[in-house]
Design a protein around this motif. Structure first.
Motif, PDB file in Angstrom:
ATOM      1  N   TRP A 156      32.241  70.458  40.103  1.00  0.00           N
ATOM      2  CA  TRP A 156      33.671  70.689  39.917  1.00  0.00           C
ATOM      3  C   TRP A 156      34.527  70.171  41.076  1.00  0.00           C
ATOM      4  O   TRP A 156      35.752  70.260  41.023  1.00  0.00           O
ATOM      5  N   GLY A 157      33.900  69.607  42.094  1.00  0.00           N
ATOM      6  CA  GLY A 157      34.667  69.070  43.207  1.00  0.00           C
ATOM      7  C   GLY A 157      35.344  70.165  44.009  1.00  0.00           C
ATOM      8  O   GLY A 157      34.945  71.330  43.985  1.00  0.00           O
ATOM      9  N   THR A 158      36.394  69.789  44.712  1.00  0.00           N
ATOM     10  CA  THR A 158      37.060  70.726  45.629  1.00  0.00           C
ATOM     11  C   THR A 158      38.546  70.881  45.310  1.00  0.00           C
ATOM     12  O   THR A 158      39.352  71.162  46.195  1.00  0.00           O
ATOM     13  N   SER A 159      38.904  70.698  44.051  1.00  0.00           N
ATOM     14  CA  SER A 159      40.317  70.788  43.665  1.00  0.00           C
ATOM     15  C   SER A 159      40.880  72.200  43.766  1.00  0.00           C
ATOM     16  O   SER A 159      42.092  72.388  43.805  1.00  0.00           O
ATOM     17  N   GLU A 160      40.011  73.202  43.767  1.00  0.00           N
ATOM     18  CA  GLU A 160      40.448  74.587  43.840  1.00  0.00           C
ATOM     19  C   GLU A 160      39.835  75.265  45.062  1.00  0.00           C
ATOM     20  O   GLU A 160      38.743  74.884  45.515  1.00  0.00           O
ATOM     21  N   PRO A 161      40.509  76.274  45.608  1.00  0.00           N
ATOM     22  CA  PRO A 161      39.949  76.995  46.753  1.00  0.00           C
ATOM     23  C   PRO A 161      38.575  77.573  46.416  1.00  0.00           C
ATOM     24  O   PRO A 161      38.320  78.003  45.289  1.00  0.00           O
ATOM     25  N   ASP A 162      37.701  77.562  47.415  1.00  0.00           N
ATOM     26  CA  ASP A 162      36.351  78.129  47.302  1.00  0.00           C
ATOM     27  C   ASP A 162      35.401  77.282  46.455  1.00  0.00           C
ATOM     28  O   ASP A 162      34.258  77.679  46.248  1.00  0.00           O
ATOM     29  N   PHE A 163      35.856  76.123  45.978  1.00  0.00           N
ATOM     30  CA  PHE A 163      34.958  75.222  45.269  1.00  0.00           C
ATOM     31  C   PHE A 163      34.333  74.262  46.278  1.00  0.00           C
ATOM     32  O   PHE A 163      35.011  73.751  47.165  1.00  0.00           O
ATOM     33  N   GLU A 164      33.037  74.013  46.131  1.00  0.00           N
ATOM     34  CA  GLU A 164      32.327  73.116  47.031  1.00  0.00           C
ATOM     35  C   GLU A 164      31.751  71.933  46.257  1.00  0.00           C
ATOM     36  O   GLU A 164      31.339  72.081  45.104  1.00  0.00           O
ATOM     37  N   TRP A 165      31.760  70.789  46.921  1.00  0.00           N
ATOM     38  CA  TRP A 165      31.133  69.608  46.334  1.00  0.00           C
ATOM     39  C   TRP A 165      29.630  69.844  46.262  1.00  0.00           C
ATOM     40  O   TRP A 165      28.999  70.270  47.224  1.00  0.00           O
TER      41      TRP A 165
END
Length: 255
Positions: A156-165
């Motif tokens: 999901w990539g890093t487009s949202e906070p707390d998301f990791e590549w």
């Protein structure tokens, strides 16, 4: 399909389509065209607004029998993925594994009784479980009812906070160990990567090495080539398309 084929320079062997409970997917143009063109349909059958108790007690057998007869009439093997991602947000059967398993088995049994032996049954959870939901394998219908295990999962990539590549290997490592224990071929029914947070081209370039070295039971994967929630498309950048074309042409994915 023609635009995708032209972009990547080859014809994918599997085509994913989605249908509701009442949709006549066996008679659909997409299913029939796929079989005519020697593609394997991957029918994702989604039971929206269906009470699983009604499946189990036979109240909906007329619909199931009609679908089974249509499947048999096709006369060729195809993948049927009923109620995928049951362990995540779809929550088919209200996140009740016993209810889900009983419904899945009932549908399978009806198809068997109607002679639809050309159906290749796929059971495909999400790569992660919903918080506080039962663990993935609690929903497993049993070896007799599953031909291929599967999984849906995205970076999901890093487009949202707390998301990791996450690399392809990172995304699928944990669930692979669970599915591999069944000893069945595995299909990734949906996958893709966003562009934000890393190199999508490099992510794609890592797929085949991961399949060869880490995930030998994964025998097929389907890319979700749609602009939905993220830029999943295979042509979301020139670098991405070049990497995808190279991956699609690799003999490992064209056995």
């Amino acid at each position: 399909m023609e635009e995708t084929d032209a972009r990547i320079g080859t014809t994918p062997r599997i085509h994913l389509t989605y249908y509701g409970w009442e949709d006549d997917w066996a008679a659909s143009e997409a299913t029939r065209d796929d079989l005519a063109d020697n593609r394997l349909p991957l029918v994702n059958w989604e039971p929206f607004d269906v009470d699983f108790d009604d499946i189990i007690d036979g109240s909906l057998d007329s619909t199931i029998e009609k679908q089974a007869d249509g499947a048999k009439e096709l006369g060729k093997p195809f993948f049927l993925d009923f109620a995928a991602e049951m362990n995540e947000e779809e929550g088919w059967g209200g996140h009740d594994p016993d209810l889900y398993v009983a419904a899945y088995r009932h549908i399978h049994d009806v198809f068997d009784r109607r002679g639809a032996s050309n159906v290749v049954w796929v059971w495909a959870p999400n790569v992660t479980d919903s918080p506080d939901a039962p663990a993935t394998m609690a929903y497993y219908p049993g070896d007799r009812y599953v031909d291929w295990t599967g999984v849906d999962g995205y970076n999901w990539g890093t487009s949202e906070p707390d998301f990791e590549w996450q690399s392809f290997t990172d995304r699928f490592r944990d669930i692979y160990g669970k599915l591999a224990g069944k000893g069945k071929p595995i299909i990734i029914g949906e996958t893709g990567s966003d562009e934000t947070g890393g190199s999508k081209a490099e992510w794609i370039q890592g797929v085949i090495p991961s399949l060869k070295e880490e995930f030998p039971l994964i025998k097929a994967l389907v890319w979700f080539d749609v602009d939905k929630e993220r830029h999943w498309q295979i042509n979301s950048s020139p670098e991405t398309l070049a990497a995808y074309r190279q991956m699609a042409a690799d003999p490992y994915l064209n056995l």
